[in-house]
Design a protein around this motif. Structure first.
Motif, short mmCIF file in Angstrom:
data_model
loop_
_atom_site.label_atom_id
_atom_site.label_comp_id
_atom_site.label_asym_id
_atom_site.label_seq_id
_atom_site.Cartn_x
_atom_site.Cartn_y
_atom_site.Cartn_z
N ALA A 14 0.67 -1.32 0.00
CA ALA A 14 0.09 0.01 0.10
C ALA A 14 0.82 1.40 0.06
CB ALA A 14 -0.84 0.00 1.40
N LEU A 17 2.14 2.17 -3.32
CA LEU A 17 1.01 2.53 -4.26
C LEU A 17 0.65 3.97 -4.12
CD1 LEU A 17 -0.30 0.83 -6.28
CD2 LEU A 17 -2.01 0.00 -4.59
N LEU A 18 0.43 4.10 -2.59
CA LEU A 18 0.22 5.50 -2.07
C LEU A 18 1.38 6.67 -3.00
CD1 LEU A 18 -1.47 7.05 -0.03
CD2 LEU A 18 0.62 6.96 1.52
N PHE A 21 0.85 7.28 -6.56
CA PHE A 21 -0.33 8.08 -6.94
C PHE A 21 -0.44 9.51 -6.22
CE2 PHE A 21 -2.65 4.03 -7.18
CZ PHE A 21 -2.57 4.11 -8.83
N ALA A 22 0.68 9.64 -5.41
CA ALA A 22 0.79 11.11 -4.67
C ALA A 22 1.96 11.84 -5.29
CB ALA A 22 1.14 10.80 -3.14
N PRO A 24 2.92 12.53 -8.35
CA PRO A 24 2.54 13.68 -9.25
C PRO A 24 1.95 14.81 -8.73
CG PRO A 24 1.79 11.45 -10.20
CD PRO A 24 2.17 11.15 -8.83
N LEU A 25 1.47 14.68 -7.49
CA LEU A 25 0.75 15.70 -6.92
C LEU A 25 1.78 16.66 -6.14
CD1 LEU A 25 -2.57 14.58 -5.62
CD2 LEU A 25 -2.34 15.91 -7.52
N LYS A 28 4.19 18.84 -8.14
CA LYS A 28 3.93 20.32 -8.50
C LYS A 28 4.56 21.11 -7.55
CE LYS A 28 -0.62 18.83 -10.37
NZ LYS A 28 -0.34 18.46 -11.73
N HIS B 68 -4.59 18.64 -17.54
CA HIS B 68 -3.73 18.80 -16.27
C HIS B 68 -4.88 18.62 -15.13
CE1 HIS B 68 0.02 19.61 -18.08
NE2 HIS B 68 -0.46 20.49 -18.58
N THR B 72 -4.75 15.27 -12.34
CA THR B 72 -5.08 15.78 -10.97
C THR B 72 -6.31 14.75 -10.22
OG1 THR B 72 -3.89 17.88 -11.34
CG2 THR B 72 -4.85 17.51 -9.02
N GLU B 75 -5.31 11.30 -9.78
CA GLU B 75 -4.69 11.14 -8.46
C GLU B 75 -5.33 11.24 -7.35
OE1 GLU B 75 -1.63 13.70 -10.18
OE2 GLU B 75 -1.22 12.30 -11.35
N ILE B 76 -6.22 12.24 -7.51
CA ILE B 76 -7.16 12.22 -6.04
C ILE B 76 -7.88 11.01 -6.04
CG2 ILE B 76 -8.99 13.41 -5.11
CD1 ILE B 76 -7.54 15.91 -6.28
N ALA B 78 -7.52 7.84 -6.94
CA ALA B 78 -6.62 6.54 -6.51
C ALA B 78 -6.30 6.83 -4.97
CB ALA B 78 -5.35 6.67 -7.63
N LEU B 79 -5.92 7.99 -4.73
CA LEU B 79 -5.72 8.44 -3.36
C LEU B 79 -6.57 8.00 -2.38
CD1 LEU B 79 -3.10 11.36 -3.49
CD2 LEU B 79 -2.66 9.02 -3.08
N LEU B 82 -7.25 4.36 -1.73
CA LEU B 82 -6.18 4.11 -0.80
C LEU B 82 -6.45 4.36 0.50
CD1 LEU B 82 -2.74 4.07 -2.53
CD2 LEU B 82 -3.72 2.12 -1.52
N PHE B 86 -7.06 2.71 4.15
CA PHE B 86 -6.30 2.64 5.19
C PHE B 86 -7.17 2.91 6.44
CE2 PHE B 86 -2.45 3.68 2.71
CZ PHE B 86 -1.58 2.88 3.68
N LYS B 134 -11.27 8.10 -10.66
CA LYS B 134 -10.07 7.71 -11.41
C LYS B 134 -10.49 7.29 -12.71
CE LYS B 134 -6.09 4.94 -11.03
NZ LYS B 134 -5.24 5.97 -11.68
#
Lengths: 520, 156
Positions: A14, A17-18, A21-22, A24-25, A28, B68, B72, B75-76, B78-79, B82, B86, B134
């Motif tokens: 996990a 994987l986190l 995905f994080a 690219p954010l 910035k 873009h 973004t 990714e949000i 996917a996060l 996850l 959690f 996503k």
């Protein structure tokens, strides 16, 4: 601490994987923030791998179970008293923890090496994203206790690896290698999927332990085994299915070539897991062992002889990496061939083959890093057009010698320790095997003498900068330390981590099944 | 090519676009009760975006689907997925903390055959939304990236 240890298997999947995905954010926010974040994720992941390994080796390699999404076990009890294993599980034993250690080592050094490597190039953010995704996939393959999830993680590594191999899209050769690998990895994934489908159709389950307890060795099982063997041998890069490996290792950015080797080893791990734990003695292991041995000898010999004639440094090291896969196959193949009678030398062969995975990861990783340094300094991959690097890069040349000697199996480095176990045990089965293995190691030494002569010796060339920056030096030195320490104290490491890993495959089938299905 | 397709196609697109969106969101929202789910619904929504791109061309939708922004959001999504995994880590990763809790999506599920309770499923519907976000943004971003690539080849 126990809570962290208990959750370590899933966190190993996990957290990368986190990160994937994080990144690219976070990217910035700027390069510094991104590198800090990637470094942090890599360190945390490696720490969990260490924690998991400490736990598993603390209980002498006995398997541990992690059930996703539930606390009341993972079976659904039926009125008839049978329990159907349906939940997603991760099952880690000595072998899985051993592989997780290798992956963590290579991922950590690869990530830190990349920080300096990508300094002057753009587009690094997606690179780190793919690296984290690849890491998550490799950990998943090594820790899962479910055939279908194994396939899913195999595909994750395939996709991430293709992205990394073809990452430098501005190079035609890189695009070509990426496409080639995509086609062949997909083929390998489909083989595995078809095999999983055949097993599911027969036994109605996907859980490795459940399938292992239900397998009868029918013709369809043998077909499934053949498909799995082919698919995973292809993904591991064993001759005659190695045609993608030189392109892939050669065209990927240098730090990623090392991680791709770890990826190939994860496929090899999957193959061993399937042969020993899933099928065990339900099939005629003698014949199968000899198939592995023949594949191994081909891989060793073809890999080394192809390396001998290369003039491109990355392809040369890539072919050497292919040949090393052969040594692992040889060790485990000898073990498998005799695993019905279980003589002592079979276990030694298993130890050798498994120990060589770790040793190969460390020294081939070191060599790929050095090749990245060489290419960066000279701007070419052609051995005939470089030279004199030892004048300005004293430490790098020492590191190269350490890596090359270790890979060729020269004492006192780690390659010698594992190769010696393999020679000794394969000699017991047939002297011919040991002869080929030793001869190829000598040829490998010749290969690296050639590289050393071409790249480091000779007159000083103009326009070569000084020693590499600290950021690249530290990961290389770390790997070199692993090479030396494992070479100087092989007995300690064989006892502590290799024997439990070999035990898990050699004797651990009943414990693996029993932990899931009870009894055993 | 870039200016889009004929008037007929564009008119039909205007009619169908909203329906496709609604259907896609329905598939995501009812993922825990009916066939489908986050991935399938997200793909339906993305196909609506693709329809817009085909009918109106890249120039026609300029600025409305930002490459873009889509990345973004992807990714949000996917996060968020996850993060929902959690949430249950106190028991086990992906443990369904909200199920039967009585709060949002925590309704009890009656035993036996029933028409399906929308307010049940715990974290599952939320995960469907995360996956849906996503997939819809991811596929839309891929389609836009391919369109940009194709346009570059045309001009070369």
């Amino acid at each position: 601490m126990t809570a962290l240890t208990n959750h370590a298997p899933v966190l190993l999947i996990a957290i990368p994987l986190l990160g994937a995905f994080a990144v690219p954010l976070i990217g910035k926010l700027g390069r510094q923030a991104r590198n800090t974040f990637v470094g942090l994720i890599a360190l945390i992941t490696a720490a969990f791998a260490g924690l998991l390994a400490a736990h598993i080796f603390g209980q002498a390699g006995a398997p541990s179970l992690y059930v996703l999404g539930g606390h009341q076990g993972f079976g659904i009890p039926l009125p008839s008293g049978l329990s159907v294993p349906i939940r997603i599980i991760l099952e880690v034993d000595g072998m899985g923890a051993f592989m997780a250690l290798i992956t963590a080592l290579i991922m950590l050094t690869g990530a830190f090496f990349s920080f300096s490597y990508w300094k002057e190039r753009s587009g690094g953010t997606l690179f780190y994203s793919l690296l984290m995704l690849l890491t998550a996939g490799i950990f998943g393959m090594e820790l899962t206790g479910d055939m279908f999830n194994f396939f899913v993680f195999l595909e994750i590594t395939s996709i991430a690896a293709c992205g990394l191999i073809g990452f430098r899209v501005w190079l035609k050769t890189s695009q070509e290698a990426g496409f080639k690998v995509m086609a062949l990895y997909t083929l390998s994934g489909l083989f595995v999927l078809l095999a999983v489908g055949l097993l599911y159709g027969q036994y109605g389950g996907l859980n490795i332990a459940y399938l292992a307890s239900a397998l009868t060795g029918s013709t369809i099982d043998i077909v499934a085994l053949g498909l799995l063997l082919t698919g995973l041998a292809l993904k591991a890069g064993a001759v005659p299915l190695h045609m993608w490996a030189p392109d892939a290792y050669g065209e990927a950015p240098a730090p990623m070539s090392a991680v791709l080797v770890a990826n190939s080893q994860a496929s090899l791990y999957g193959l061993f897991r399937i042969l020993f734990t899933l099928f065990g003695l339900t099939i005629s292991v003698g014949a199968l062992g000899w198939i592995l041995i023949v594949l191994a000898l081909l891989t060793i010999f073809v890999g080394v002889t192809m390396a001998l004639i290369q003039n491109d440094i990355k392809r040369l090291i890539a072919y050497s990496a292919v040949s090393q896969i052969g040594y692992m196959l040889l060790g485990v193949g000898v073990g498998l061939a005799v695993s019905a009678a279980k003589p002592d030398f079979g276990f030694v062969a298993m130890q050798g083959g498994i120990f060589h995975m770790l040793n190969d990861a460390a020294c081939i990783g070191l060599l790929f890093f050095v090749s990245g340094v060489i290419i960066r300094a000279t701007g070419t991959r052609d051995l005939n057009r470089m030279g004199g690097l030892a004048h300005s890069m004293k430490w790098t040349s020492v590191l190269f010698i350490i890596g090359a000697f270790a890979l060729a199996g020269v004492p006192p480095f780690n390659g010698f320790a594992s190769k010696f176990l393999i020679y000794e045990a394969s000699f017991k089965l047939s002297p011919f095997l040991a002869v080929i293995a030793i001869l190829s190691s000598i040829l490998l030494l010749a290969v690296f003498v050639k590289v050393f002569q071409a790249a480091f010796l000779g007159a000083k060339q103009e326009g070569i900068g000084g020693e590499v920056p600290m950021g690249m030096m530290v990961p290389m030195v770390a790997l070199a330390l692993v090479v030396i320490v494992f070479g100087l104290f092989p007995g300690f490491f064989v006892d502590k981590i290799v024997t439990p890993a070999a035990n898990a495959l050699w004797y651990g089938r009943d414990a693996y099944i029993g932990l899931v299905l009870g009894g055993g | 090519m870039n200016s889009g397709m004929s008037l007929i196609v564009r008119t039909v697109t205007r009619l169908v676009y909203g329906l496709a969106l609604v259907f896609g969101f329905y598939v995501i929202m009812h993922g825990h009760l009916t066939p489908g789910g986050g991935f399938q619904g997200g793909a339906v929504v993305a196909s609506a975006f693709a329809l817009l791109l085909v009918a109106f061309g890249a120039a026609g939708i300029k600025g409305r689907l930002n490459h873009h922004l889509l990345q973004t959001l992807e990714e949000i999504g996917a996060l968020a997925f996850l993060a929902l995994g959690f949430v249950g880590i106190g028991t086990a990763f992906f443990y369904n903390l909200l199920a039967n809790s009585g709060s949002l999506f925590g309704g009890p599920v009656p035993l036996g055959p029933n028409a399906g309770v929308f307010n049940a499923g715990g974290t599952l519907p939320l995960m469907n939304w995360a996956v849906g976000l996503k997939v819809m943004t991811g596929i839309a971003a891929i389609v836009i990236a391919m369109l940009i690539g194709a346009r570059k080849e045309e001009t070369e």
